[in-house]
Design an enzyme around this catalytic site. Sequence first.
Site, PDB file in Angstrom:
ATOM      1  N   GLU A 108     -53.251  21.473 -11.589  1.00 36.32           N
ATOM      2  CA  GLU A 108     -52.931  22.832 -11.164  1.00 36.32           C
ATOM      3  C   GLU A 108     -53.436  23.852 -12.178  1.00 36.32           C
ATOM      4  O   GLU A 108     -53.978  24.905 -11.810  1.00 36.32           O
ATOM      5  CB  GLU A 108     -51.426  22.998 -10.966  1.00 36.32           C
ATOM      6  CG  GLU A 108     -51.044  24.399 -10.509  1.00 36.32           C
ATOM      7  CD  GLU A 108     -49.549  24.602 -10.343  1.00 36.32           C
ATOM      8  OE1 GLU A 108     -49.139  25.751 -10.064  1.00 36.32           O
ATOM      9  OE2 GLU A 108     -48.784  23.636 -10.498  1.00 36.32           O
ATOM     10  N   GLY A 154     -64.578  53.990 -12.839  1.00 38.53           N
ATOM     11  CA  GLY A 154     -63.902  55.274 -12.914  1.00 38.53           C
ATOM     12  C   GLY A 154     -62.867  55.419 -11.809  1.00 38.53           C
ATOM     13  O   GLY A 154     -62.148  54.474 -11.490  1.00 38.53           O
ATOM     14  N   THR A 197     -46.160  30.012 -17.468  1.00 38.29           N
ATOM     15  CA  THR A 197     -46.549  31.251 -18.136  1.00 38.29           C
ATOM     16  C   THR A 197     -47.354  30.963 -19.394  1.00 38.29           C
ATOM     17  O   THR A 197     -47.280  29.868 -19.961  1.00 38.29           O
ATOM     18  CB  THR A 197     -45.313  32.079 -18.530  1.00 38.29           C
ATOM     19  OG1 THR A 197     -44.571  31.349 -19.513  1.00 38.29           O
ATOM     20  CG2 THR A 197     -44.429  32.371 -17.325  1.00 38.29           C
TER      21      THR A 197
END
Length: 389
Positions: free
Chosen positions: A243, A340, A366
């Site tokens: 994964e 931009g 995480t």
Amino acid sequence: MNSIYFTEEHELFRKSLKDFLQKEVVPHIEKWESTGTIDRFIWKKFGEMGFFGISYPESYGGMNLDLFYTVVFLEELQKIKSSGFAAAIWAHTYLAMTHLNAEGDERIKQDYLAPSILGDKIGALCITEPFGGSDVAGMRTTAVKVGNKYVINGSKTFITNGVYADYYVVAAKTSPELGNKGISIFLLDTNLKGISATKLEKLGWRASDTGEIAFDNVEIPEDNLMGEEGKGFSYIMQHFAFERLIMAINAHARAEYAIDYTIDYMSQREAFGTKINKFQALRHTMVEHATDVEHCKIFNYAAVARLNKGEYVVKEATMAKLKSTKVADETIYSCLQMLGGYGYMEEYPLARLFRDSRLGPIGGGTSEILKEILSKIVIDKQDYKPAVK
């Protein structure tokens, strides 16, 4: 350099996949991003093309191809302006189906893996819990054996395909007192009494349905235990390496897409009478990002090559995801800036890419968790071993 890993057959597959995505998927992306629902017909089309069976055994309708076909599949899915659609597809193909193939018995493979390869059934992997997050061992969902059945109670959250899936692969504690040694893996049909799913609203990945799932005294036959009781944590950890590599490949692919789009934009955009791709500050920024992405890509390919040979690459996969997702976020942030005001507009791809990319350092473990895992490997010299069935 890519020819080290990709043959002419891989590149022919890439062209065929690109054509398929442009014809069958891209025209529907904006609708799916808006509704948060991917129409069922596209799953069947993927199945008919064999895309769900790339890495699975021929005996269940797959093609049993090497992992670099999977790399091609993942990379091209990142280049159609919807990481949410990509997530729904790869979560089915490589999260839920991986467990079916690895731990499912022959009945499960015939009744669930084969239809999943055909696109007739959609799967979801249910591990993360509301109070657990990345702490897999701390899960609270339980599976209590009662006669010849298991009774499931608990909840899962942030589950990709959680609302519209046909089946769940669920991790639950069969022996809570044993901690991570008391976790097992089960297969549940989503239409069972006692299951409810609530759709979650997200910053990005809007085309994919992400759900919170509740299990209230859900009864399943004992045959729906996958693998051995109590081995669930080892199975999960073993598949986490794959994964994490998937998420690393996704990251380098979307960063590469952002760079290609931005360079094309810079070649057309003028400021102060000059094409902005001639401004040294912008040129140097772009090549720094291109260098970082190329480094990630080469590292990721090397890790895939080792996994393809059957090596256990938990360290490399963890490093790949940690670095690639960070690089992708930084690259896409810069690319949006290069456009931009247009970069901030929804009609341009960078705004969505920016939102979608932000999940990279969060999902699948995480970055903070990954750093701790790597600290144990690199500093504490802990040696992780694959699960033994």
